[in-house]
Design a protein around this motif. Sequence first.
Motif, short mmCIF file in Angstrom:
data_model
loop_
_atom_site.label_atom_id
_atom_site.label_comp_id
_atom_site.label_asym_id
_atom_site.label_seq_id
_atom_site.Cartn_x
_atom_site.Cartn_y
_atom_site.Cartn_z
N ILE A 41 -0.39 -66.39 36.93
CA ILE A 41 -0.70 -66.40 38.38
C ILE A 41 -0.73 -64.95 38.87
CG2 ILE A 41 -0.19 -67.62 40.57
CD1 ILE A 41 2.07 -68.84 38.22
N PRO A 42 -1.73 -64.18 38.45
CA PRO A 42 -1.73 -62.74 38.76
C PRO A 42 -1.92 -62.44 40.24
CG PRO A 42 -3.78 -63.37 37.67
CD PRO A 42 -2.90 -64.58 37.66
N ASP A 43 -2.47 -63.40 40.99
CA ASP A 43 -2.72 -63.14 42.41
C ASP A 43 -1.44 -63.11 43.24
OD1 ASP A 43 -5.39 -62.93 41.91
OD2 ASP A 43 -5.80 -65.04 42.33
N VAL A 44 -0.41 -63.73 42.73
CA VAL A 44 0.88 -63.67 43.44
C VAL A 44 1.64 -62.47 42.88
CG1 VAL A 44 3.05 -64.85 43.96
CG2 VAL A 44 0.91 -66.16 43.81
N LYS A 45 1.91 -61.51 43.76
CA LYS A 45 2.51 -60.26 43.29
C LYS A 45 3.91 -60.10 43.91
CE LYS A 45 -2.05 -58.06 43.01
NZ LYS A 45 -2.43 -58.81 41.84
N PRO A 46 4.95 -60.35 43.11
CA PRO A 46 6.30 -60.24 43.68
C PRO A 46 6.62 -58.80 44.07
CG PRO A 46 6.39 -60.52 41.30
CD PRO A 46 4.95 -60.71 41.69
N VAL A 47 7.21 -58.65 45.25
CA VAL A 47 7.58 -57.30 45.69
C VAL A 47 8.94 -56.91 45.11
CG1 VAL A 47 6.23 -57.24 47.81
CG2 VAL A 47 8.47 -58.31 47.85
N LYS A 48 9.68 -57.90 44.62
CA LYS A 48 10.99 -57.62 44.02
C LYS A 48 11.25 -58.62 42.88
CE LYS A 48 15.13 -56.47 45.91
NZ LYS A 48 15.70 -55.20 46.20
N ILE A 49 11.92 -58.15 41.84
CA ILE A 49 12.31 -59.05 40.74
C ILE A 49 13.81 -58.88 40.48
CG2 ILE A 49 12.05 -59.53 38.27
CD1 ILE A 49 9.09 -58.73 38.54
N GLY A 50 14.52 -59.98 40.53
CA GLY A 50 15.96 -59.93 40.26
C GLY A 50 16.28 -60.54 38.91
N THR A 51 17.10 -59.86 38.13
CA THR A 51 17.50 -60.39 36.82
C THR A 51 19.02 -60.50 36.81
OG1 THR A 51 17.50 -58.12 35.96
CG2 THR A 51 15.52 -59.42 35.57
N PHE A 52 19.51 -61.71 36.64
CA PHE A 52 20.95 -61.94 36.74
C PHE A 52 21.50 -62.68 35.52
CE2 PHE A 52 19.23 -62.31 41.15
CZ PHE A 52 19.68 -61.08 41.61
N ALA A 53 22.74 -62.35 35.18
CA ALA A 53 23.42 -63.13 34.15
C ALA A 53 23.74 -64.50 34.74
CB ALA A 53 24.70 -62.41 33.73
N GLY A 54 23.67 -65.54 33.90
CA GLY A 54 23.93 -66.90 34.37
C GLY A 54 25.25 -67.44 33.86
N ALA A 55 25.27 -68.72 33.62
CA ALA A 55 26.49 -69.39 33.13
C ALA A 55 26.11 -70.43 32.09
CB ALA A 55 27.21 -70.05 34.30
N LEU A 56 27.03 -70.68 31.19
CA LEU A 56 26.76 -71.64 30.12
C LEU A 56 28.05 -72.40 29.80
CD1 LEU A 56 24.49 -72.44 28.10
CD2 LEU A 56 25.42 -70.76 26.54
N ASP A 57 27.93 -73.72 29.82
CA ASP A 57 29.07 -74.58 29.46
C ASP A 57 28.64 -75.41 28.27
OD1 ASP A 57 31.04 -76.45 29.23
OD2 ASP A 57 31.12 -76.97 31.36
N TYR A 58 29.20 -75.10 27.11
CA TYR A 58 28.79 -75.81 25.89
C TYR A 58 29.02 -77.32 26.00
CZ TYR A 58 27.75 -71.75 22.93
OH TYR A 58 27.17 -70.65 22.38
N ASN A 59 29.96 -77.72 26.85
CA ASN A 59 30.23 -79.16 27.00
C ASN A 59 29.04 -79.93 27.55
OD1 ASN A 59 32.93 -79.28 26.08
ND2 ASN A 59 33.57 -78.29 27.98
N ASN A 60 28.13 -79.20 28.26
CA ASN A 60 26.96 -79.88 28.83
C ASN A 60 25.85 -80.10 27.81
OD1 ASN A 60 27.87 -80.02 31.48
ND2 ASN A 60 27.21 -77.94 31.93
N LEU A 61 25.94 -79.40 26.69
CA LEU A 61 24.76 -79.32 25.81
C LEU A 61 24.77 -80.38 24.71
CD1 LEU A 61 24.52 -75.46 25.33
CD2 LEU A 61 23.59 -76.89 27.16
N SER A 62 23.57 -80.67 24.24
CA SER A 62 23.44 -81.56 23.09
C SER A 62 23.97 -80.83 21.85
CB SER A 62 21.96 -81.91 22.87
OG SER A 62 21.26 -80.76 22.47
#
Length: 227
Positions: free
Chosen positions: A167-188
């Motif tokens: 979608i090249p026509d949409v040009k973000p003026v800012k990009i945020g990159t954040f660490a997330g969270a992971l709970d192994y109990n939720n996963l297969s």
Amino acid sequence: MGTEDGEKKMNRRDFLLITGGIISALSLADLLPSATSHAAAIEFPESKCEGNSMVNKRILVAYASKYGSTGGIAETIGKELCREGATVDILQVKNAIDVNSYQGVIIGSAVYMGKWLPDATDFVKTNCEMLQRVPVAYFMACMTLHNPTEENRRTVLAYLNPVLKAIPDVKPVKIGTFAGALDYNNLSWLNKKILKSKGTPEGDFRDWKAIHAWAKGSAGVFIPGEK
Ligand SMILES: Cc1cc2nc3c(=O)[nH]c(=O)nc-3n(C[C@H](O)[C@H](O)[C@H](O)COP(=O)(O)O)c2cc1C
């Protein structure tokens, strides 16, 4: 001969029964990941925040998430912009139906297998025209940034390339990159095995200070004249 054939047949049958049983058990574990685990309840926060009536801006923070951690980031960003005076809706992308009333949109997604979730990309595609008329920012939540080296930041920024290309026509003026969270109990069983083999740690690595700072820094873009 007859006996040997019979034994072969029995062995094949036994083999099929045993492998079938294993496969069913694994599939069941995938279908019911939390039934035998201690996973925390998964929430997808959605809220509306009335800003300052003098600031005539409505902002949408829309996010895609599987296990909720991206929702917490979206909520923090939205509330910060609300404190700055904007009226803000925080919604999952699937519930952000009518976007035409907003003067700015922030779209975020959790990263799975090196990509934004399809819901988030589809949201940008669907609303492509409107998103060219207002300021737009993108953000991501992922585990690569539990270790925020420069190399990892570059890796994570590249996760957005398919979206920027599609979608090249949409040009973000800012990009945020954040660490997330992971709970192994939720996963297969399988996902747990894959992530463990890659050394992906479990835990909540969301850096609230960095998220607040990014949102505060976005106010200048989304609420011009107020900052
Ligand atoms: C199956 C799976 C695949 C993942 N793939 C990636 C990945 O490619 N890169 C990454 O940095 N994090 C990856 N992660 C970590 C998630 O992006 C991270 O846990 C994120 O905070 C999840 O957000 P959510 O709770 O909103 O779904 C993966 C997690 C899972 C469970």
